[in-house]
Design an enzyme around this catalytic site. Structure first.
Site, PDB file in Angstrom:
ATOM      1  N   HIS A 120      -2.289   1.240 -15.643  1.00  0.00           N
ATOM      2  CA  HIS A 120      -2.352  -0.220 -15.522  1.00  0.00           C
ATOM      3  C   HIS A 120      -1.107  -0.824 -14.876  1.00  0.00           C
ATOM      4  CE1 HIS A 120      -5.548  -0.119 -18.954  1.00  0.00           C
ATOM      5  NE2 HIS A 120      -6.051   0.169 -17.775  1.00  0.00           N
ATOM      6  N   CYS A 151      10.433 -15.917   1.011  1.00  0.00           N
ATOM      7  CA  CYS A 151       9.560 -16.381   2.106  1.00  0.00           C
ATOM      8  C   CYS A 151       8.618 -17.495   1.637  1.00  0.00           C
ATOM      9  CB  CYS A 151       8.745 -15.216   2.679  1.00  0.00           C
ATOM     10  SG  CYS A 151       7.281 -14.789   1.708  1.00  0.00           S
TER      11      CYS A 151
END
Ligand code: NAD
Length: 238
Positions: A120, A151
């Site tokens: 997971h 960004c």
């Protein structure tokens, strides 16, 4: 012979042990599991935890997702317990081939385990969804609200959310380890989260061990069932 003695004997004779575990492996490190009485699922939130940690919820409501995730699923101070440490020692001594875990906390690696298959994902890896830049757990924790990349993109933890698929390569590798294992120890998992839980059915040997605090769906098929806290049990079989 009692159960612990039986397990000790099997372990001392084997060099092909595989461990399959879940959230119960880390409760003795202070990380709550999902399904115990004091687990995450028995606490009250505006939405059920299964909903909050699903892919669609994360996309529609990242702010609420991150509020829950940071508050309830990140435990940066947690340290490995005896179960993590003993598994790492067995691997170092050439007895254990792999730890296959549903946990996302990185505690097996912190204890020194090398071959850890994280079904997971891990809270320690985080990526910008726009430019793919990597961020550590500490960086995520230091950002207020929804973590954002330099960004501008949203950062997503490399954790498999409900509705998301598992990594095929990790699944195939896990199947192979389990299929060829001499001893399979299943510990600290309710075995209800699929497809992860289904992997244990690939075991073909005659030393299937279940160590859990409560009953599991595999108890009936197991060759040895040890009921109790896994850290306490492992510290007796070191
Ligand atoms: P679960 O909460 O469904 O089941 C945990 C099981 O462990 C229960 O059967 C409980 O009785 C048992 N248990 C609890 N403490 C124990 C102990 N000290 N010794 C032995 N048994 C103990 O957990 P799951 O089966 O792993 O499934 C839940 C999902 O939640 C997993 O997919 C996992 O990714 C995720 N999760 C991860 C963490 C973590 O990374 N530490 C924590 C919570 C949930």
């Amino acid at each position: 012979m009692n159960e612990i003695e039986q397990l000790k004997q099997w372990i001392s004779a084997s060099d092909n042990i595989v461990f399959f575990g879940g959230a119960g492996v880390s409760t003795e490190s202070g990380i709550p599991d999902f399904r115990s009485v004091d687990g995450l699922y028995n606490q009250t939130y505006a939405y059920p935890p299964e909903t909050i940690i699903s892919h669609s919820f994360y996309q529609q409501n990242p702010k609420e997702f991150y509020r829950f995730y940071k508050d309830r699923m990140l435990f940066p101070e947690a340290k490995p317990n005896a179960a993590h440490r003993v598994l790492a020692k067995w691997e170092e001594n050439g007895k254990l081939r792999a730890v296959i875990t549903q946990n996302i906390d990185g505690l097996h690696q912190a204890a020194g385990s090398k071959e850890v298959l994280e079904l997971h994902g891990s809270v320690h890896r985080n990526y910008c969804t726009h430019c793919k830049k990597f961020y550590s757990l500490q960086e995520i924790l230091s950002m207020e609200g929804v973590p954002r990349c330099s960004c501008g993109g949203i950062i997503k933890p490399d954790v498999v959310l409900y509705e998301e698929g598992l990594d095929d390569h990790i699944l195939q590798k896990s199947v192979s380890y389990i299929r060829h294992a001499d001893i399979l120890i299943i510990g600290g998992t309710s075995l209800v989260v699929y497809p992860a839980a289904g992997l244990v059915n690939y075991y073909q040997g005659d030393k299937l061990v279940v160590i859990n605090k409560s009953v599991t769906p595999m108890d009936g098929q197991a060759d040895l069932v040890i009921s109790g806290k896994i850290g306490e049990i492992f510290s007796q079989i070191e």
